[in-house]
Design a protein around this motif. Sequence first.
Motif, mmCIF file in Angstrom:
data_model
loop_
_atom_site.group_PDB
_atom_site.id
_atom_site.type_symbol
_atom_site.label_atom_id
_atom_site.label_comp_id
_atom_site.label_asym_id
_atom_site.label_seq_id
_atom_site.Cartn_x
_atom_site.Cartn_y
_atom_site.Cartn_z
ATOM 1 N N UNK A 234 39.809 29.067 32.584
ATOM 2 C CA UNK A 234 40.419 29.923 33.601
ATOM 3 C C UNK A 234 40.176 31.380 33.230
ATOM 4 N N UNK A 235 39.694 32.156 34.200
ATOM 5 C CA UNK A 235 39.426 33.576 33.963
ATOM 6 C C UNK A 235 40.199 34.378 35.002
ATOM 7 N N UNK A 236 41.138 35.216 34.537
ATOM 8 C CA UNK A 236 41.906 36.070 35.448
ATOM 9 C C UNK A 236 41.530 37.512 35.161
ATOM 10 N N UNK A 237 40.984 38.187 36.173
ATOM 11 C CA UNK A 237 40.659 39.598 35.992
ATOM 12 C C UNK A 237 41.855 40.410 36.474
ATOM 13 N N UNK A 238 42.634 40.926 35.529
ATOM 14 C CA UNK A 238 43.826 41.668 35.912
ATOM 15 C C UNK A 238 44.570 42.148 34.691
ATOM 16 N N UNK A 239 45.703 42.793 34.959
ATOM 17 C CA UNK A 239 46.514 43.367 33.888
ATOM 18 C C UNK A 239 47.396 42.276 33.258
ATOM 19 N N UNK A 240 47.282 42.119 31.953
ATOM 20 C CA UNK A 240 48.076 41.098 31.245
ATOM 21 C C UNK A 240 49.567 41.275 31.516
ATOM 22 N N UNK A 241 50.017 42.524 31.559
ATOM 23 C CA UNK A 241 51.441 42.808 31.714
ATOM 24 C C UNK A 241 51.946 42.332 33.088
ATOM 25 N N UNK A 242 51.059 42.283 34.077
ATOM 26 C CA UNK A 242 51.456 41.774 35.395
ATOM 27 C C UNK A 242 51.268 40.261 35.510
ATOM 28 N N UNK A 243 50.206 39.742 34.902
ATOM 29 C CA UNK A 243 49.831 38.339 35.095
ATOM 30 C C UNK A 243 50.607 37.361 34.213
ATOM 31 N N UNK A 244 50.820 37.729 32.955
ATOM 32 C CA UNK A 244 51.362 36.743 32.016
ATOM 33 C C UNK A 244 52.870 36.461 32.150
ATOM 34 N N UNK A 245 53.737 37.512 32.182
ATOM 35 C CA UNK A 245 55.182 37.234 32.135
ATOM 36 C C UNK A 245 55.693 36.280 33.222
ATOM 37 N N UNK A 246 55.302 36.443 34.514
ATOM 38 C CA UNK A 246 55.839 35.505 35.517
ATOM 39 C C UNK A 246 55.355 34.078 35.292
ATOM 40 N N UNK A 247 54.122 33.926 34.785
ATOM 41 C CA UNK A 247 53.598 32.578 34.531
ATOM 42 C C UNK A 247 54.343 31.919 33.375
ATOM 43 N N UNK A 248 54.638 32.706 32.341
ATOM 44 C CA UNK A 248 55.385 32.175 31.190
ATOM 45 C C UNK A 248 56.792 31.772 31.633
ATOM 46 N N UNK A 249 57.416 32.618 32.430
ATOM 47 C CA UNK A 249 58.765 32.312 32.918
ATOM 48 C C UNK A 249 58.775 30.983 33.678
ATOM 49 N N UNK A 250 57.774 30.772 34.522
ATOM 50 C CA UNK A 250 57.696 29.518 35.290
ATOM 51 C C UNK A 250 57.409 28.327 34.388
ATOM 52 N N UNK A 251 56.485 28.528 33.425
ATOM 53 C CA UNK A 251 56.088 27.415 32.542
ATOM 54 C C UNK A 251 57.243 26.969 31.671
#
Length: 255
Positions: A234-251
């Motif tokens: 999986x390759x996400x082109x974007x800001x880690x600070x925007x992409x990671x926290x909501x995904x971690x919260x859901x996971x």
Amino acid sequence: MSEPNTRLIELLSAADRILVFTGAGISTGSGIADYRGPQGHWKTRDPVYFQDFMNGHEARVEYWDQKLETWPGIRDALPNPAHLAIAELENADKVLLVTTQNIDGLHEKAGTSRRRLVEVHGTNLKVECMSCHDLSEPDEHFEAFDRTREPPVCPTCNGWLKPATISFGQSLKDHDLTRAFTAAGDADLVLALGSSLTVQPAASIPLLAVERGTPYIIINRGVTDHDGLAGLTLRIDGDVVEELPPAVASAIGGH
Ligand SMILES: [Zn+2]
């Protein structure tokens, strides 16, 4: 803020031995300048090489002067939501190891435990004796240097003290690399965050895991050396600070 990436949530949910690999892009949201970027340290003052530091008084003064200039910003920098999300993954028992190229100490400030952390390029949050390798807190040394302009020496062995970062011309620590490569062999997911994956040998750590067939996620704004890699999941082109926290919260929430 964008919706969390569904595939990212699935992969984080399924994993329980994640090797997290981070670079400068995770810390720009904390006001730490990317030292290779346009405002970077390199562009304003010449780096002091390790051998020069060890061999000459003037080089040591220049080195401590450069570090003194950046110390208040490093001391006062706070972790951002991406650092905190990685600490939450550890709390949820999903992190095998966090390996970072950064020297800002923000993973530790966020709560990542020392036993789960390898700072391959060292840290500015400690001062190290170049002879006995004792570690101490930086503040007192910076205050003394600022007052006397004399590079500090070790109270125990009289060796040269130096902020515990890896300088140009200085070898990485074998012990750290061994821990990182061992984790790459045991991980069930590799998560590379905010790194262009160009600096060796650090960038070869995730590759070792990928060669074993371990799923590989890259989140970075801009190109990386591992784009187009056959094993990339999986390759996400974007800001880690925007992409990671909501995904971690859901996971974690759905675990
Ligand atoms: Zn010493």
